[in-house]
Design an enzyme around this catalytic site. Sequence first.
Site, PDB file in Angstrom:
ATOM      1  N   THR A   3       0.836  -1.194   0.000  1.00 55.98           N
ATOM      2  CA  THR A   3       0.000   0.000   0.000  1.00 55.98           C
ATOM      3  C   THR A   3       0.876   1.252   0.000  1.00 55.98           C
ATOM      4  O   THR A   3       2.052   1.214   0.357  1.00 55.98           O
ATOM      5  CB  THR A   3      -0.927   0.037   1.232  1.00 55.98           C
ATOM      6  N   TYR A 152       0.195  11.631  14.527  1.00 55.89           N
ATOM      7  CA  TYR A 152       0.995  10.678  13.758  1.00 55.89           C
ATOM      8  C   TYR A 152       1.725   9.716  14.684  1.00 55.89           C
ATOM      9  O   TYR A 152       1.685   8.491  14.497  1.00 55.89           O
ATOM     10  CB  TYR A 152       1.995  11.428  12.885  1.00 55.89           C
TER      11      TYR A 152
END
Length: 242
Positions: A3, A152
Amino acid sequence: MITGVSHENGIGAAICHKLASEGVDIFFTHWGANIDWVKQFENSIREYGVGCGNLEIDLADPEAPFNVLETVTTELGLPSILVNNAAHSTTDGYMNLDAKTLDDHYAVNMRATFLLSVEFARRFKQSRINAGRIINLTSGQALGPMPGELAYAATKGAISAFTLSLSAELAPLGITVNAVNPGPTDTGWMNEAIRQSILPKFPLGRIGMPEDAARLVAFLASEEAEWITGQVLNSEGGFLRG
């Protein structure tokens, strides 16, 4: 299946090239990439003599993990290797962190990675494949703080915990689950000022390149790594924090 392959200089692209060079069929996902580049990249992978397919898909869509696996299975067959490389990243900090920022990071970094992994395993269990590999990309959140990147750091850090627990569940199926932290890697986001400021922190004398991560991922995907699972491998070239 890899991905997050959306530009030539990324870690995802390097992983595709490395695995293809070793005879592995490749299926990659991308989002927001230049379509001409995607076609050229797919052709470059086919030059290794392997099959290759791709899908433009927003992994923030809750149905994306299932749609991706349906597509790759139809085009190339059930994959035996899953590399969760895609990531969402924006700057925040405690003054700017809000629900939307958290949700945007969660959707890609956690939910997509987790659902892709378990759906991969469910389908693998029904197959006759003997060995499987799940390799997640993380960013060394446990090694030091990342000020200004709270969402994050939190969501990528969760991948490490997920990797360990999932590895125990999937070991009886013959699937290993590991994570790779490549450290600061020059994928095109660094300007010259950043390069000069962090270069002294690398004892080996250079900044990390996408190919460094790709070599480690390829090893973890190989038969030689069949006894390695539940690990977070910090392959940072000795990067010095602080």
